[in-house]
Design a protein around this motif. Structure first.
Motif, mmCIF file in Angstrom:
data_model
loop_
_atom_site.group_PDB
_atom_site.id
_atom_site.type_symbol
_atom_site.label_atom_id
_atom_site.label_comp_id
_atom_site.label_asym_id
_atom_site.label_seq_id
_atom_site.Cartn_x
_atom_site.Cartn_y
_atom_site.Cartn_z
ATOM 1 N N GLN A 88 0.805 -1.203 0.000
ATOM 2 C CA GLN A 88 0.000 0.000 0.000
ATOM 3 C C GLN A 88 0.850 1.269 0.000
ATOM 4 O O GLN A 88 0.311 2.374 0.127
ATOM 5 N N SER A 89 2.216 1.116 -0.117
ATOM 6 C CA SER A 89 3.063 2.295 -0.265
ATOM 7 C C SER A 89 2.825 2.924 -1.618
ATOM 8 O O SER A 89 2.333 2.288 -2.561
ATOM 9 N N THR A 90 3.210 4.174 -1.754
ATOM 10 C CA THR A 90 2.923 4.944 -2.959
ATOM 11 C C THR A 90 3.967 4.673 -4.034
ATOM 12 O O THR A 90 5.142 4.442 -3.742
ATOM 13 N N VAL A 91 3.518 4.723 -5.286
ATOM 14 C CA VAL A 91 4.404 4.676 -6.454
ATOM 15 C C VAL A 91 4.326 6.045 -7.138
ATOM 16 O O VAL A 91 3.202 6.517 -7.420
ATOM 17 N N LYS A 92 5.491 6.677 -7.366
ATOM 18 C CA LYS A 92 5.512 8.026 -7.916
ATOM 19 C C LYS A 92 6.306 8.066 -9.219
ATOM 20 O O LYS A 92 7.288 7.323 -9.403
ATOM 21 N N VAL A 93 5.893 8.969 -10.102
ATOM 22 C CA VAL A 93 6.634 9.295 -11.320
ATOM 23 C C VAL A 93 6.777 10.812 -11.344
ATOM 24 O O VAL A 93 5.754 11.520 -11.361
ATOM 25 N N SER A 144 12.816 5.262 -2.486
ATOM 26 C CA SER A 144 13.162 6.517 -1.840
ATOM 27 C C SER A 144 12.250 6.744 -0.657
ATOM 28 O O SER A 144 11.405 5.893 -0.325
ATOM 29 N N GLN A 145 12.436 7.876 0.024
ATOM 30 C CA GLN A 145 11.587 8.218 1.143
ATOM 31 C C GLN A 145 11.262 9.704 1.087
ATOM 32 O O GLN A 145 12.043 10.502 0.576
ATOM 33 N N THR A 146 10.085 10.021 1.626
ATOM 34 C CA THR A 146 9.565 11.387 1.503
ATOM 35 C C THR A 146 10.397 12.400 2.272
ATOM 36 O O THR A 146 10.503 13.560 1.880
ATOM 37 N N SER A 147 10.996 12.006 3.393
ATOM 38 C CA SER A 147 11.836 12.893 4.206
ATOM 39 C C SER A 147 12.864 12.047 4.925
ATOM 40 O O SER A 147 12.960 10.842 4.695
ATOM 41 N N LEU A 148 13.645 12.693 5.828
ATOM 42 C CA LEU A 148 14.713 11.976 6.512
ATOM 43 C C LEU A 148 14.174 10.794 7.297
ATOM 44 O O LEU A 148 14.779 9.722 7.310
ATOM 45 N N LEU A 149 13.034 10.961 7.919
ATOM 46 C CA LEU A 149 12.420 9.868 8.677
ATOM 47 C C LEU A 149 11.040 9.556 8.132
ATOM 48 O O LEU A 149 10.199 9.011 8.845
ATOM 49 N N GLY A 150 10.758 9.912 6.856
ATOM 50 C CA GLY A 150 9.450 9.701 6.275
ATOM 51 C C GLY A 150 9.267 8.298 5.754
ATOM 52 O O GLY A 150 10.131 7.417 5.895
ATOM 53 N N THR A 182 17.349 -1.239 -10.984
ATOM 54 C CA THR A 182 16.758 -0.771 -9.728
ATOM 55 C C THR A 182 17.844 -0.433 -8.728
ATOM 56 O O THR A 182 18.982 -0.917 -8.828
ATOM 57 N N SER A 183 17.485 0.360 -7.725
ATOM 58 C CA SER A 183 18.425 0.759 -6.675
ATOM 59 C C SER A 183 17.629 1.235 -5.482
ATOM 60 O O SER A 183 16.399 1.367 -5.540
ATOM 61 N N SER A 184 18.338 1.513 -4.392
ATOM 62 C CA SER A 184 17.699 2.023 -3.182
ATOM 63 C C SER A 184 18.555 3.129 -2.610
ATOM 64 O O SER A 184 19.792 3.110 -2.728
ATOM 65 N N SER A 185 17.915 4.119 -1.996
ATOM 66 C CA SER A 185 18.629 5.248 -1.426
ATOM 67 C C SER A 185 19.333 4.848 -0.142
ATOM 68 O O SER A 185 19.005 3.822 0.476
ATOM 69 N N THR A 186 20.301 5.651 0.274
ATOM 70 C CA THR A 186 21.045 5.372 1.498
ATOM 71 C C THR A 186 20.167 5.622 2.713
ATOM 72 O O THR A 186 19.496 6.658 2.820
ATOM 73 N N GLU A 187 20.169 4.687 3.634
ATOM 74 C CA GLU A 187 19.355 4.786 4.838
ATOM 75 C C GLU A 187 20.066 5.601 5.904
ATOM 76 O O GLU A 187 21.301 5.646 5.974
#
Length: 400
Positions: free
Chosen positions: A54-59, A98-104, A132-137
């Motif tokens: 149910q997480s969002t998918v964005k373009v 990705s994530q919406t903010s630092l703790l989002g 594919t890739s993932s942002s740094t946590e």
């Protein structure tokens, strides 16, 4: 009341038939609009972090879909997303967590590739893990910072600084000198960079030529194999020869060392000969031609023409000239100008010119008393009656 119970029971049966998995399986209110005919895309990730259904998918930061399911496929995570049918993406699109903010919250961002977009992404397509890739946590950043601060690079930098200070203490001038030399060396390399580049280009050309001639080189190496085999067979003889050459070199060195003094003496004795030979200069080759016709000149062949002979002879009995001609180049040469010159003047007064007479018999005619076939004498007769006996002995010895 009865209707509410029936509705609740019907809802429970519907949820049980659909496989209820908790609250995360219930669509969130106010979620992205998927349209009337959404399509599904499968995305592979190495790590989905804490991404949930149910997480969002964005373009381009616009909500276009949601995550439907997350499953494990071997050592990979497979994320199934559902997108609005109005979203048009290339078939080689890339995906990032990705994530919406630092703790989002986490979301899936899909975008076209930077270069070379091809095709169109459709229902049932798959985005492979290479795209594919993932942002740094934040957790990863804090963990790396903890390792750096606790026994990591900071402590090592402190240790390195202390050791450098201990090593450089009292050696400042030497270190400065080394740094200046390094600066000079680097400057020289910088000034010669064109030459170095040209040398590298030439080496590259050489390698290209060697590559073009590699078959010839390989053939040459193969043909040298018999020669190497012959050398191997004669290894003992070659070794013996080299040992003999070494001994010969030692003996030659000893001979040259022992004969050094005699050789230098011979060279010194040879110096006057070479010096006088050099004085003769261009005259020596001219006079060497008279050896075949000695004591006559090289023009003597013109004396006899048929049955006639012509001769003109000049005899000099001057003591000074005779001594000069006989003693030039010897150790008595320097004494000519002193004692011998005085003696020559005294002898010149005592010696009167000799009488010289030439036969008047025509060449080719027999004289009185001559026998036929004995030939005609063409030598002049020289009267020696008035010449000193010592001079006569000297002249007769020279003429003989």
């Amino acid at each position: 009341m009865r209707r509410f119970a029936l509705a609740l029971a019907g809802t429970s049966l519907a949820l049980a038939g659909c496989g209820f998995q908790g609250v995360q399986s219930i669509p969130l209110p106010g979620g992205p609009d998927l349209g009337d005919d959404p399509y599904e895309v499968s995305i592979e990730f190495e790590n989905v972090l804490d991404l949930v259904p149910q997480s969002t998918v964005k373009v381009n930061d616009v909500n276009v879909g949601r995550v439907e399911d997350i499953t494990l496929d071997g050592w990979r995570a497979r994320v199934t997303v559902r997108l609005n049918d109005s979203v048009k993406l290339p078939d080689n699109a890339v995906a990032t967590i990705s994530q919406t903010s630092l703790l989002g919250e986490k979301y899936v961002a899909i975008s076209p590739p930077e270069q070379g977009a091809t095709g169109e992404l459709g229902d049932g397509d798959e985005i492979e893990m290479v795209a594919t890739s993932s942002s740094t946590e934040v957790e990863e950043v804090l963990s790396a910072l903890s390792m750096l601060l606790n026994g990591g690079g900071i402590e090592q930098i402190s240790t390195i600084t202390k050791e450098l200070n201990a090593a450089m203490s009292g050696r400042e001038e030497s270190i400065k000198s080394v740094l200046r030399r390094i600066d000079t060396f680097v400057g020289t390399l910088d000034r010669q960079r064109d030459t170095i580049t040209d040398a590298l280009d030439k080496i590259d050309d050489l390698l290209v030529k060697l590559d073009a001639e590699k078959e010839t080189i390989a053939d040459t190496i193969e043909k040298t194999e018999p020669a190497i085999a012959i050398l191997e067979q004669n290894q003992k003889d070659l070794t013996k020869m080299l040992v003999g050459l070494d001994k010969f070199g030692d003996i030659s060195t000893k001979v040259i060392r022992d004969s050094k003094r005699d050789l230098l003496t011979n060279l010194k004795n040879l110096q006057p000969v070479l010096k006088n030979l050099n004085k003769t200069g261009d005259k020596l080759p001219e006079h060497l031609g008279t050896i075949l016709t000695f004591p006559f000149s090289d023009a003597f062949s013109n004396t006899v023409r048929g049955d006639f002979a012509n001769m003109n002879m000049t005899v000099s009995l001057d003591i000074e000239e005779l001594a000069h001609n006989l003693l030039t180049g010897t150790e008595y040469d320097k004494a000519l100008d002193k004692s011998l010159k005085k003696q020559a003047e005294a002898l010149r007064d005592l010696v009167s010119p000799p009488g010289i007479s030439v036969t008047q018999t025509p060449p080719g005619v027999l004289g009185v008393g001559d026998e036929a076939g004995s030939g005609t004498s063409i030598l002049p007769s020289i009267g020696m009656g008035d010449v000193d006996p010592a001079v006569q002995s000297l002249l007769m010895g020279g003429l003989s």
